[in-house]
Scaffold this motif. Structure first.
Motif, PDB file in Angstrom:
ATOM      1  N   ALA A 132       0.846  -1.157  -0.089  1.00  0.00           N
ATOM      2  CA  ALA A 132      -0.023  -0.099   0.074  1.00  0.00           C
ATOM      3  C   ALA A 132       0.857   1.283   0.049  1.00  0.00           C
ATOM      4  N   ARG A 133       1.995   1.139   0.695  1.00  0.00           N
ATOM      5  CA  ARG A 133       2.811   2.402   0.780  1.00  0.00           C
ATOM      6  C   ARG A 133       3.355   2.697  -0.565  1.00  0.00           C
ATOM      7  N   GLY A 179      -3.613  -2.631   3.046  1.00  0.00           N
ATOM      8  CA  GLY A 179      -2.638  -2.041   4.012  1.00  0.00           C
ATOM      9  C   GLY A 179      -2.677  -0.590   3.909  1.00  0.00           C
ATOM     10  N   GLY A 180      -3.675   0.103   3.223  1.00  0.00           N
ATOM     11  CA  GLY A 180      -3.760   1.448   3.299  1.00  0.00           C
ATOM     12  C   GLY A 180      -5.199   1.869   3.761  1.00  0.00           C
ATOM     13  N   ARG A 181      -5.920   1.100   4.684  1.00  0.00           N
ATOM     14  CA  ARG A 181      -7.168   1.436   5.034  1.00  0.00           C
ATOM     15  C   ARG A 181      -6.961   2.896   5.798  1.00  0.00           C
ATOM     16  N   TYR A 197      -3.112  -0.889   7.846  1.00  0.00           N
ATOM     17  CA  TYR A 197      -4.168  -1.601   7.800  1.00  0.00           C
ATOM     18  C   TYR A 197      -5.210  -1.327   8.908  1.00  0.00           C
ATOM     19  N   ASP A 198      -4.496  -0.948  10.116  1.00  0.00           N
ATOM     20  CA  ASP A 198      -5.255  -0.568  11.345  1.00  0.00           C
ATOM     21  C   ASP A 198      -5.921   0.654  11.156  1.00  0.00           C
ATOM     22  N   THR A 199      -7.289   0.684  11.772  1.00  0.00           N
ATOM     23  CA  THR A 199      -8.114   1.989  11.413  1.00  0.00           C
ATOM     24  C   THR A 199      -8.492   2.542  12.864  1.00  0.00           C
ATOM     25  N   THR A 200      -8.087   2.247  13.905  1.00  0.00           N
ATOM     26  CA  THR A 200      -8.428   2.532  15.232  1.00  0.00           C
ATOM     27  C   THR A 200      -7.456   2.753  16.303  1.00  0.00           C
ATOM     28  N   PHE A 201      -6.022   2.414  16.058  1.00  0.00           N
ATOM     29  CA  PHE A 201      -5.149   2.476  17.033  1.00  0.00           C
ATOM     30  C   PHE A 201      -4.764   3.932  17.166  1.00  0.00           C
ATOM     31  N   PHE A 202      -4.943   4.971  16.125  1.00  0.00           N
ATOM     32  CA  PHE A 202      -4.500   6.454  16.424  1.00  0.00           C
ATOM     33  C   PHE A 202      -5.500   6.984  17.233  1.00  0.00           C
TER      34      PHE A 202
END
Length: 223
Positions: A132-133, A179-181, A197-202
């Motif tokens: 994705a990067r 990987g670009g969610r 890929y993670d959409t919540t950690f931040f």
């Protein structure tokens, strides 16, 4: 690194040529395409629409970039025959290293299918984020909206112990590569510099203060 047919379909046309361009001297780009017998090795481009490849008979063929159905980026590393002498490695070092990693191999093999099913396979996550990067890095907000559409969620974040700010756009599964969610956009430059890929950690991060700047109008089913 392999982009499957379904992944290739998700690559914005603005990024396709970058994905099939080699970045290093030891890197080979192989593609499959409609109308191409077997796999072709990328040799060059003609304008923005065509790519020149060497087919299985070592003949150069011109194909449309839009006809590509699979992409493989292959790296070849060469290790000198006497490399162990140059870096000081000994037989004992090699054996010791093998003993350290050997116990992990059966566990990794046995748990890999389960980890993949639960989305906890670190190797897959890393590979997906790297793919994705390669696709999204450097794209502007305008590029993203034109090529992909509006994100499901937008956040503006300020680092807790640093200056500057970033915008994080969260996209749906059908919009982007896995990987670009989450796409991280430098607020000053206005371009993507990181992804996950993670959409919540931040959202509850120890190093970021984030606030949603636009209400989410997407249903949970679309997520």
């Amino acid at each position: 690194m392999k982009f499957t047919q379904s992944e290739v379909k998700q690559i914005p046309s603005i990024a396709l040529q970058k994905v099939i361009s080699s970045r290093f001297a030891n890197e080979t780009i192989a593609v499959k395409a409609r109308g191409l017998d077997g796999t072709g090795i990328v040799k060059g481009f003609v304008n923005q629409e065509y790519v020149i490849v060497t087919d299985k008979d070592q003949k150069e063929v011109k194909i449309k970039i839009s006809d590509i159905t699979e992409i493989q980026r292959i790296w070849k590393s060469t290790v000198p025959a006497d490399s162990s002498n140059k870096n000081g490695a000994t037989t004992a070092d090699t054996v010791g290293e093998t003993l350290i990693y050997a116990p992990l191999i059966p566990v990794a093999i046995g748990t890999a299918p389960f980890l993949r099913m639960t989305g906890l396979d670190a190797l897959k996550n890393n590979e997906d984020e790297e793919k994705a990067r390669l696709v999204y890095e450097g794209m502007s907000k305008q590029n993203l909206i034109q090529a992909i559409g509006e994100p499901m969620e937008k956040y503006h974040c300020n680092p807790k112990n640093a200056n500057g700010s970033i915008d994080i756009w969260v996209y749906g599964k059908q919009q982007v590569l896995r990987g670009g969610r989450s796409l991280f956009i430098d607020s000053d430059k206005g371009t993507v510099y990181h992804n996950s890929y993670d959409t919540t950690f931040f959202k509850n991060s120890e190093w970021l203060n984030c606030s949603q700047v636009e209400n989410n109008t997407t249903t949970d089913q679309e997520k």
